[in-house]
Write an enzyme that holds these catalytic residues in place. Sequence first.
Site, PDB file in Angstrom:
ATOM      1  N   GLY A  33      53.117 -38.144  -6.009  1.00 40.71           N
ATOM      2  CA  GLY A  33      53.887 -38.493  -6.697  1.00 40.71           C
ATOM      3  C   GLY A  33      53.446 -38.569  -8.444  1.00 40.71           C
ATOM      4  O   GLY A  33      52.523 -37.898  -8.478  1.00 40.71           O
ATOM      5  N   HIS A  39      52.835 -30.098 -10.138  1.00 39.66           N
ATOM      6  CA  HIS A  39      53.655 -30.317  -8.821  1.00 39.66           C
ATOM      7  C   HIS A  39      54.718 -29.277  -8.505  1.00 39.66           C
ATOM      8  O   HIS A  39      54.861 -28.735  -7.394  1.00 39.66           O
ATOM      9  CB  HIS A  39      53.784 -31.833  -8.783  1.00 39.66           C
ATOM     10  CG  HIS A  39      52.697 -32.789  -8.743  1.00 39.66           C
ATOM     11  ND1 HIS A  39      52.785 -33.642  -9.563  1.00 39.66           N
ATOM     12  CD2 HIS A  39      51.722 -33.103  -7.915  1.00 39.66           C
ATOM     13  CE1 HIS A  39      51.880 -34.284  -9.586  1.00 39.66           C
ATOM     14  NE2 HIS A  39      51.141 -34.081  -8.518  1.00 39.66           N
ATOM     15  N   GLU A 150      45.241 -25.194  -7.478  1.00 43.10           N
ATOM     16  CA  GLU A 150      43.560 -24.947  -7.563  1.00 43.10           C
ATOM     17  C   GLU A 150      42.982 -25.855  -8.677  1.00 43.10           C
ATOM     18  O   GLU A 150      41.976 -26.055  -8.601  1.00 43.10           O
ATOM     19  CB  GLU A 150      43.481 -23.521  -8.404  1.00 43.10           C
ATOM     20  CG  GLU A 150      43.641 -22.505  -7.169  1.00 43.10           C
ATOM     21  CD  GLU A 150      43.717 -20.997  -7.781  1.00 43.10           C
ATOM     22  OE1 GLU A 150      43.611 -21.164  -9.010  1.00 43.10           O
ATOM     23  OE2 GLU A 150      43.743 -20.087  -7.062  1.00 43.10           O
ATOM     24  N   LYS A 151      43.779 -27.019  -9.293  1.00 45.18           N
ATOM     25  CA  LYS A 151      43.237 -27.896 -10.090  1.00 45.18           C
ATOM     26  C   LYS A 151      42.202 -28.582  -9.323  1.00 45.18           C
ATOM     27  O   LYS A 151      41.281 -29.081  -9.946  1.00 45.18           O
ATOM     28  CB  LYS A 151      44.590 -28.929 -10.452  1.00 45.18           C
ATOM     29  CG  LYS A 151      44.366 -30.141 -10.862  1.00 45.18           C
ATOM     30  CD  LYS A 151      43.881 -30.354 -12.216  1.00 45.18           C
ATOM     31  CE  LYS A 151      43.517 -31.519 -12.603  1.00 45.18           C
ATOM     32  NZ  LYS A 151      43.509 -32.664 -11.926  1.00 45.18           N
ATOM     33  N   SER A 188      48.556 -36.276 -12.926  1.00 43.51           N
ATOM     34  CA  SER A 188      49.443 -37.739 -12.802  1.00 43.51           C
ATOM     35  C   SER A 188      48.430 -38.721 -13.731  1.00 43.51           C
ATOM     36  O   SER A 188      48.985 -39.725 -14.410  1.00 43.51           O
ATOM     37  CB  SER A 188      49.514 -38.177 -11.567  1.00 43.51           C
ATOM     38  OG  SER A 188      50.099 -37.300 -10.818  1.00 43.51           O
TER      39      SER A 188
END
Length: 280
Positions: A33, A39, A150-151, A188
């Site tokens: 989230g 995302h 890939e982060k 996030s």
Amino acid sequence: MTPPILRKLADLRVKTAKWHKSGETIGVVPTMGALHDGHLSLVAAAKKTCDRVVTTIFVNPKQFNNPDDLKNYPRTEEDDARKLARFGIDAVYVPDPDQVYPERFSTTVSVAGLTDVMDGVFRPGHFDGVATVVTKLFLQTAATDAFFGEKDFQQLQVVRRLAKDLDIPITVHGCPTIREIDGLAMSSRNLLLSDRARVKAPLLFEEMEGIAEGVGQGEAFEPLQQAAIRRLENAGFNKIEYLEIRANDDLSLLDAPSRSSRLFASAFLAGVRLIDNIAI
Ligand code: AMP
């Protein structure tokens, strides 16, 4: 249209069973989230590839090695649902915790080797938590395809490994890292940066690019690495956990990009842990 939010496994299974029956492919995008464009790029890739798409949102307690990190992790479910609305996905699975970890849950999925380095060292238990929840989400959604960033390249390789080792019939797709205009990899956790720290945060990527460029021109890695660490520390980064070149496939340490490899970094800035990696 806002996609239906499902909180029970049984409700999810009713839907996925129908899709399977009609031979449709199902893409899953697992997230915790606090959705950002990184995302959403995975959701877009899933929509392009699959007939049906399920995004999952579950802040997985088992992958947090630090209780404060779990407590402070941003939770923005309403905003997340709004952001997903424009993609026309088929469901958002936001399982109640007992749907993932019912009473007496006792199983851990643990991937050896790939997890002995980097975040596996600095976040003990983290990848067991990731591997366990991802295995559950793969089985619960019965997805044919899964989309990861890939982060979190080490995580992507761990997930590929477990799917292969456990014969889970799913194709794992790796998607490129999405960045802010100033180069900072979207995350996030960036929401937790103070305004002052946010201004400094892109330096990590800048230094990584500098190293990649230097190495690309034939310079030795170590002096570049040491100079970058000094500059990062002077700018206020503390605890630079790693800044190293590793092979893409088995994540073994390299002193030069002699085969397909990436530069990986993890550092703290004002109490927030930032990780990044780039091809080198
Ligand atoms: P998280 O919510 O942090 O667990 O991330 C969920 C998925 O989004 C993982 O597959 C991440 O690798 C991916 N992701 C996170 N940030 C980015 C980004 N900046 N670009 C692309 N994918 C990302």
